[in-house]
Write an enzyme that holds these catalytic residues in place. Structure first.
Site, PDB file in Angstrom:
ATOM      1  N   HIS A 280      37.822  42.373  31.276  1.00  0.00           N
ATOM      2  CA  HIS A 280      37.993  42.822  29.881  1.00  0.00           C
ATOM      3  C   HIS A 280      37.801  41.596  28.978  1.00  0.00           C
ATOM      4  O   HIS A 280      36.749  40.969  29.019  1.00  0.00           O
ATOM      5  CB  HIS A 280      39.384  43.480  29.776  1.00  0.00           C
ATOM      6  N   HIS A 319      28.878  47.745  30.888  1.00  0.00           N
ATOM      7  CA  HIS A 319      29.971  48.282  30.087  1.00  0.00           C
ATOM      8  C   HIS A 319      30.237  49.707  30.526  1.00  0.00           C
ATOM      9  O   HIS A 319      29.299  50.422  30.866  1.00  0.00           O
ATOM     10  CB  HIS A 319      29.601  48.250  28.597  1.00  0.00           C
ATOM     11  N   ASP A 375      30.665  39.997  25.145  1.00  0.00           N
ATOM     12  CA  ASP A 375      31.149  38.728  25.686  1.00  0.00           C
ATOM     13  C   ASP A 375      30.038  37.784  26.128  1.00  0.00           C
ATOM     14  O   ASP A 375      30.291  36.624  26.429  1.00  0.00           O
ATOM     15  CB  ASP A 375      32.075  38.978  26.887  1.00  0.00           C
TER      16      ASP A 375
HETATM   17  N1  CMC Z   1      26.797  42.498  37.322  1.00  0.00           N
HETATM   18  C1  CMC Z   1      26.229  43.100  38.395  1.00  0.00           C
HETATM   19  N2  CMC Z   1      26.363  44.404  38.691  1.00  0.00           N
HETATM   20  C2  CMC Z   1      27.092  45.137  37.855  1.00  0.00           C
HETATM   21  C3  CMC Z   1      27.717  44.589  36.715  1.00  0.00           C
HETATM   22  C4  CMC Z   1      27.538  43.214  36.468  1.00  0.00           C
HETATM   23  N3  CMC Z   1      28.085  42.634  35.400  1.00  0.00           N
HETATM   24  N4  CMC Z   1      28.406  45.548  36.072  1.00  0.00           N
HETATM   25  C5  CMC Z   1      28.227  46.666  36.786  1.00  0.00           C
HETATM   26  N5  CMC Z   1      27.429  46.431  37.860  1.00  0.00           N
HETATM   27  C6  CMC Z   1      26.965  47.390  38.854  1.00  0.00           C
HETATM   28  C7  CMC Z   1      28.094  47.805  39.762  1.00  0.00           C
HETATM   29  O1  CMC Z   1      28.184  46.974  40.893  1.00  0.00           O
HETATM   30  C8  CMC Z   1      27.698  49.216  40.097  1.00  0.00           C
HETATM   31  O2  CMC Z   1      26.665  49.156  41.054  1.00  0.00           O
HETATM   32  P1  CMC Z   1      26.559  50.263  42.218  1.00  0.00           P
HETATM   33  O3  CMC Z   1      26.286  51.549  41.507  1.00  0.00           O
HETATM   34  O4  CMC Z   1      25.465  49.804  43.108  1.00  0.00           O
HETATM   35  O5  CMC Z   1      27.895  50.281  42.914  1.00  0.00           O
HETATM   36  C9  CMC Z   1      27.067  49.742  38.818  1.00  0.00           C
HETATM   37  O6  CMC Z   1      26.587  48.572  38.154  1.00  0.00           O
HETATM   38  C10 CMC Z   1      28.046  50.486  37.927  1.00  0.00           C
HETATM   39  O7  CMC Z   1      29.109  49.603  37.598  1.00  0.00           O
HETATM   40  P2  CMC Z   1      30.651  49.986  37.567  1.00  0.00           P
HETATM   41  O8  CMC Z   1      31.431  48.837  38.121  1.00  0.00           O
HETATM   42  O9  CMC Z   1      30.854  51.334  38.203  1.00  0.00           O
HETATM   43  O10 CMC Z   1      30.882  50.137  36.020  1.00  0.00           O
HETATM   44  P3  CMC Z   1      32.295  50.192  35.300  1.00  0.00           P
HETATM   45  O11 CMC Z   1      32.098  51.066  34.134  1.00  0.00           O
HETATM   46  O12 CMC Z   1      33.376  50.541  36.247  1.00  0.00           O
HETATM   47  O13 CMC Z   1      32.530  48.662  34.884  1.00  0.00           O
HETATM   48  C11 CMC Z   1      32.512  46.659  33.659  1.00  0.00           C
HETATM   49  C12 CMC Z   1      32.275  48.179  33.605  1.00  0.00           C
HETATM   50  C13 CMC Z   1      32.403  46.090  32.244  1.00  0.00           C
HETATM   51  C14 CMC Z   1      33.927  46.381  34.174  1.00  0.00           C
HETATM   52  C15 CMC Z   1      31.459  46.023  34.595  1.00  0.00           C
HETATM   53  O14 CMC Z   1      30.168  46.267  34.085  1.00  0.00           O
HETATM   54  C16 CMC Z   1      31.677  44.536  34.811  1.00  0.00           C
HETATM   55  O15 CMC Z   1      32.456  44.148  35.686  1.00  0.00           O
HETATM   56  N6  CMC Z   1      31.002  43.658  33.989  1.00  0.00           N
HETATM   57  C17 CMC Z   1      31.247  42.243  34.051  1.00  0.00           C
HETATM   58  C18 CMC Z   1      32.512  41.878  33.291  1.00  0.00           C
HETATM   59  C19 CMC Z   1      32.325  41.973  31.799  1.00  0.00           C
HETATM   60  O16 CMC Z   1      31.339  41.494  31.250  1.00  0.00           O
HETATM   61  N7  CMC Z   1      33.317  42.562  31.110  1.00  0.00           N
HETATM   62  C20 CMC Z   1      33.322  42.672  29.640  1.00  0.00           C
HETATM   63  C21 CMC Z   1      33.212  44.079  29.174  1.00  0.00           C
HETATM   64  S1  CMC Z   1      32.820  44.191  27.429  1.00  0.00           S
HETATM   65  C22 CMC Z   1      34.169  43.586  26.561  1.00  0.00           C
HETATM   66  C23 CMC Z   1      35.434  44.272  26.874  1.00  0.00           C
HETATM   67  O17 CMC Z   1      35.544  45.486  26.774  1.00  0.00           O
HETATM   68  O18 CMC Z   1      36.399  43.552  27.191  1.00  0.00           O
END
Ligand code: CMC
Length: 441
Positions: A280, A319, A375
């Site tokens: 986050h 996201h 971010d």
């Molecule tokens: N790098 C590589 N792969 C990714 C990433 C990433 N940053 N984000 C998602 N994926 C992949 C993930 O592994 C999954 O792949 P698969 O379908 O093969 O299993 C697919 O994309 C869908 O991702 P998810 O984890 O199911 O998506 P989510 O909605 O649960 O997670 C998230 C959203 C923001 C937690 C995630 O994208 C992430 O961990 N990003 C990196 C951390 C980040 O930048 N966070 C800041 C968010 S914006 C500001 C805020 O709100 O705080």
């Protein structure tokens, strides 16, 4: 809404309903649809027999569950749209100030001239913190993470303001709002000065909200600190961009903890803790660490390879809601260059741009619809402005306070809301008898 035989109800069903057939019993149910949503409790009537508890929906991490009706913020993740109270984020970033935007978020309308003057004056006159808070700060290690200090000190504010427990009194809520928005920058700046071993700088009420924050962080021997106007405006815009983001992890914490009717300082401490995590608000810190780890533009393809192999995350990408470019990231990218013009170019920008270029062309990211989020570029600005990486999530928490309070107040005044209490699907043991210690293997 009593069950019927298949076919019969569907034929005569009104348009705004959902017809469900339970294949276990052959019964059919007609459930109202409003705002493209069904009420989860309407599922409870679906039972196999009278003793059955009734149907629930299972939604780990609330990926498809609306937990409230809200008028605060709107996101269209497919189109990359963010609005506060109907106003596009791009317009607010260009024309508004953080304090004006905070007022809008909290009270639903842009303030008149006199409302804005009154609001700004009230916030400005609540920036000082009790001298005892300095004693808590002194108890922290010199290398304590400033988010840990912020979480602790904002929680401690509740002990100074017992009147904050009067949460259903609008005057009390307004007072706590002034205090929280006014004092968060002071707590944050004091935490930063503590980590440097530098004397605390008291608020200067002649400066703007972001100008005063820069003063409390960076003032040394100047008789009066004058913030650089480009940096002051850049920080104010970043504050606008971070002010609210509807039902994210920290707003959900604010609403969930606040639903127990605890005071807003305790709820804000919980929300700040939720924001601290690397998925986050802590992501901006992780992006910088990642860019440092990558080290050079030439190393980007090797890093992206590791991401695609599932060994790493590309921090600052992806996201839950945006499946398109985060509109805030676009604005942040522009501000970065304005800050670099004053402070010098951050060389990590080239690594960031290369990551973005490769990712936006790569099938892995394209098919998963992973784009830069807010971010991805903020850390580069913060670093150019002289902040250590540990301060990055703190710079997110300060402006998000207005959004948290707006979400909290909306929850309190919503007659449908109750103490937050999800259900579970129990998959553990059925009843079994206690085994005396000597009989356990
Ligand atoms: N790098 C590589 N792969 C990714 C990433 C990433 N940053 N984000 C998602 N994926 C992949 C993930 O592994 C999954 O792949 P698969 O379908 O093969 O299993 C697919 O994309 C869908 O991702 P998810 O984890 O199911 O998506 P989510 O909605 O649960 O997670 C998230 C959203 C923001 C937690 C995630 O994208 C992430 O961990 N990003 C990196 C951390 C980040 O930048 N966070 C800041 C968010 S914006 C500001 C805020 O709100 O705080």
């Amino acid at each position: 809404m009593s069950p019927t035989k298949p076919g019969s109800a569907a034929a005569g069903a009104t348009r705004d309903t959902l017809t469900i057939v339970d294949n276990r019993t052959g019964r059919q149910y007609e459930i109202p649809v409003k705002n493209d949503t069904i009420r989860a409790l309407d599922l409870r009537q679906i039972k196999v027999n009278e003793a059955d508890f009734g149907m629930m929906s299972y939604d780990p991490a609330f990926t498809n569950t609306a937990s409230c009706m809200s008028k605060v913020g709107f996101i269209d993740g497919d189109k990359g749209i963010l609005r506060y109270r109907g106003y596009p984020i791009e317009e607010l970033a260009e024309k508004s100030s953080y304090l004006e935007t905070a007022y809008l978020i909290l009270y639903g309308e842009l303030p008149t001239k006199s409302q804005l003057a009154d609001w700004s004056s009230n916030i400005t006159h609540h920036t000082f913190i009790h001298e005892s808070i300095k004693k808590f700060l002194d108890g922290f290690h010199y290398d304590a993470h400033p988010m840990g200090m912020l979480i602790s000190t904002v929680a401690a504010l509740s002990t100074f303001y017992p009147d904050a427990k009067d949460i259903f009194n609008p005057d009390s809520r307004r007072k706590q709002t002034y205090r929280l928005i006014g004092k968060m920058p002071t707590l944050a700046a004091f935490a930063y000065r503590h980590s440097l071993g530098m004397p605390y700088v008291y608020p200067d009420n002649d400066l703007s909200y972001s100008g005063n924050f820069l003063n409390m962080l960076f003032r040394t021997t100047e008789l009066q600190y004058r913030p650089n106007p480009t940096l002051e405006r850049a920080l104010d815009i970043l504050f606008i961009l971070h002010a609210d983001h509807e039902q994210n992890c920290s707003s959900t914490a604010m609403r969930g903890v606040g639903s127990s009717q605890v005071d807003p300082y305790s709820a804000t401490a919980a929300a700040t803790a939720a924001l601290y995590g690397p998925l986050h608000g802590g992501a901006n810190e992780q992006v910088l660490r990642m860019l440092l780890e990558i080290g050079s533009v030439n190393e980007v393809p090797a890093y992206v390879k590791k991401v695609k192999a599932g060994e790493k995350l590309l921090m600052g990408f992806g996201h839950r809601v945006y499946k398109n470019y985060d509109p805030r990231a676009r604005i942040v990218k522009r501000i970065a260059y304005e800050v670099f013009d004053v402070m010098g170019r951050n060389p990590l920008i080239d690594i960031a741009l290369e990551c973005e270029r490769i990712a936006l062309e790569d099938d892995y990211f394209v098919t998963r619809r992973l784009y830069p989020n807010v971010d991805f570029y903020t850390g580069l600005i913060y670093q150019a402005m002289g902040f250590p990486v540990t301060m990055f999530p703190v710079l997110f928490a300060i402006p998000r306070t207005s959004g948290w309070i707006a979400q909290w107040e909306e929850m309190l005044l919503d007659s449908e809301q109750k103490i937050a209490r999800p259900r579970q699907v129990y998959i553990g043991y059925d009843q079994r008898s206690y085994i005396p210690l000597e009989h356990r293997s």
